[in-house]
Design a protein around this motif. Structure first.
Motif, short mmCIF file in Angstrom:
data_model
loop_
_atom_site.label_atom_id
_atom_site.label_comp_id
_atom_site.label_asym_id
_atom_site.label_seq_id
_atom_site.Cartn_x
_atom_site.Cartn_y
_atom_site.Cartn_z
N GLU A 125 16.04 -23.87 42.46
CA GLU A 125 15.34 -23.98 41.18
C GLU A 125 14.14 -24.93 41.28
O GLU A 125 13.08 -24.67 40.71
CB GLU A 125 16.30 -24.44 40.08
CG GLU A 125 17.33 -23.39 39.67
CD GLU A 125 18.47 -23.21 40.66
OE1 GLU A 125 19.22 -22.22 40.52
OE2 GLU A 125 18.64 -24.04 41.56
N THR A 126 14.29 -26.02 42.00
CA THR A 126 13.19 -26.98 42.16
C THR A 126 12.08 -26.38 43.03
O THR A 126 10.90 -26.52 42.71
CB THR A 126 13.71 -28.28 42.81
OG1 THR A 126 14.79 -28.78 42.04
CG2 THR A 126 12.62 -29.32 42.88
N TYR B 133 22.86 -25.53 39.86
CA TYR B 133 21.83 -25.36 40.87
C TYR B 133 22.28 -24.36 41.91
O TYR B 133 23.47 -24.23 42.18
CB TYR B 133 21.51 -26.70 41.55
CG TYR B 133 20.85 -27.69 40.64
CD1 TYR B 133 19.53 -27.55 40.26
CD2 TYR B 133 21.56 -28.78 40.15
CE1 TYR B 133 18.92 -28.47 39.42
CE2 TYR B 133 20.96 -29.71 39.32
CZ TYR B 133 19.64 -29.54 38.96
OH TYR B 133 19.04 -30.45 38.12
N LYS C 135 14.10 -34.29 46.54
CA LYS C 135 13.52 -33.49 45.46
C LYS C 135 13.81 -32.01 45.68
O LYS C 135 14.31 -31.34 44.80
CB LYS C 135 12.01 -33.72 45.39
CG LYS C 135 11.32 -32.93 44.31
CD LYS C 135 9.84 -33.23 44.26
CE LYS C 135 9.17 -32.44 43.15
NZ LYS C 135 7.72 -32.65 43.12
N HIS C 136 13.48 -31.50 46.86
CA HIS C 136 13.67 -30.08 47.17
C HIS C 136 14.90 -29.81 48.03
O HIS C 136 15.38 -28.69 48.06
CB HIS C 136 12.43 -29.54 47.89
CG HIS C 136 11.19 -29.65 47.10
ND1 HIS C 136 10.21 -30.57 47.40
CD2 HIS C 136 10.76 -28.98 46.00
CE1 HIS C 136 9.23 -30.44 46.52
NE2 HIS C 136 9.53 -29.50 45.67
N ARG D 194 10.21 -23.66 41.02
CA ARG D 194 9.32 -24.26 40.02
C ARG D 194 8.06 -24.82 40.69
O ARG D 194 6.95 -24.56 40.24
CB ARG D 194 10.05 -25.39 39.28
CG ARG D 194 9.19 -26.07 38.21
CD ARG D 194 9.79 -27.38 37.75
NE ARG D 194 9.69 -28.35 38.83
CZ ARG D 194 10.63 -29.25 39.13
NH1 ARG D 194 11.74 -29.30 38.44
NH2 ARG D 194 10.46 -30.09 40.12
N ASP D 195 8.22 -25.56 41.77
CA ASP D 195 7.09 -26.20 42.42
C ASP D 195 6.19 -25.22 43.17
O ASP D 195 5.00 -25.48 43.35
CB ASP D 195 7.56 -27.32 43.35
CG ASP D 195 8.10 -28.51 42.58
OD1 ASP D 195 7.99 -28.52 41.33
OD2 ASP D 195 8.62 -29.44 43.21
#
Length: 105
Positions: free
Chosen positions: A51-52, A3, A35-36, A55-56
């Motif tokens: 990466e999160t 990450y 999460k983020h 993506r979101d």
């Protein structure tokens, strides 16, 4: 998986947002802790997971369950009680905002 962890300043550079906007408007409304982003070792410092977030950011902000759209007075039979009648007449309204968030109104 590896990450990429970013500070608020580094995230601001990548997504072209002001640092204060990330702190005041996005954190805890669009960017969710766990999460983020996370707080390493339970401290005050915040590290964002690139990466999160990437993506979101590409996902549609508003994904309404079709059952919410189809529920309401027209789609359901007549409620038996006044309380049920009031509950059936509640509509779900979401207003997209320029900053990428939503307003529940």
């Amino acid at each position: 998986m590896n990450y990429t962890y970013l500070t608020t300043e580094a995230l601001a550079e990548r997504i072209h947002y002001d640092v204060q906007t990330i702190r005041d408007r996005l954190k805890d409304s669009v960017l969710i802790e766990g999460k983020h982003y996370f707080r390493p070792f339970g401290g005050r410092k915040i590290l964002y997971i690139w990466e999160t977030i990437e993506r979101d950011m590409r996902q549609p902000q508003l994904e309404i369950d079709s059952s919410l759209i189809n529920s309401g007075p027209a789609a359901s039979p007549q409620p038996a009680t006044e309380k049920a009648n009031r509950a059936a007449s509640v509509e779900v309204a979401f207003i997209p905002m320029a900053g990428g968030g939503i307003c529940n109104g």
